[in-house]
Scaffold this motif. Structure first.
Motif: not given
Length: 142
Positions: A60-65, A104-111
Motif C-alpha cells: 500500500s505504501r509502495r516500498i520494497a526492502i 532498483n531502476r525497474q521498481l522506481e520506474a513503477k513508482g
C-alpha cells in the motif's frame, strides 16, 4: 612467472554441498529485521513477485526492502575480494551489483521506493536501522 594456485581444503562434492546451504531467503538478518518491524506494529508482505523479489514489501505504501549480504553485494565496509578464484568472484559480484541497479531502476520506474539494508546494519545497529526504516515508512503514509 608461474601462477600458484592454492587448493581448496574441501573436495568438489563437499564445496558444492556447502554452497548449496547458503540461503537466498529467510536469512538470519532478514528474519531479525522482519521480527523487529512486526514488533513495531508494521505489517508487510514477504515473497512478493516484484522484480528482484524484495525481502519485505509494503504494497500500500509502495516500498520494497532488500536485505543485502555484505559479501554477495560488495559492502563498502566489509567486502574483501577472495584470493582463490578471484576472476570468478569479481565477475559474480559485479553481476550481482549490476542486477541490483537494474532492479532498483525497474521498481522506481513503477513508482516504488527501494530501500537496501546491509546485513551489517542489522547485526550491528538493529534499533537504529529499525528507527530509520519506521520513519521512512511512516513518511510514505502521508
Amino acid at each position: 612467472m608461474q601462477k600458484t594456485r592454492t587448493t581448496d581444503v574441501l573436495n568438489k562434492v563437499q564445496r558444492s554441498y556447502c554452497m548449496s546451504r547458503i540461503r537466498s531467503r529467510d536469512t538470519t538478518p532478514e528474519v531479525l529485521l522482519r521480527k523487529a518491524l512486526w514488533k513495531r506494529g508494521l505489517r508487510y508482505r514477504i515473497h512478493h513477485s516484484l522484480p528482484g523479489r524484495p525481502d519485505i514489501v509494503f504494497p500500500s505504501r509502495r516500498i520494497a526492502i532488500f536485505v543485502d549480504g555484505c559479501f554477495w553485494h560488495r559492502c563498502p565496509k566489509h567486502w574483501q575480494a577472495p584470493k582463490n578464484n578471484a576472476e570468478f568472484w569479481e565477475q559474480k559480484i559485479g553481476l550481482n551489483e549490476a542486477r541490483d541497479a537494474q532492479v532498483n531502476r525497474q521498481l522506481e520506474a513503477k513508482g516504488w521506493k527501494v530501500i537496501r539494508v546491509w546485513e551489517h546494519e542489522i547485526k550491528e545497529a538493529l534499533t537504529t536501522t529499525i528507527d530509520s526504516l519506521v520513519a521512512t515508512i511512516q513518511r510514505a503514509e502521508t
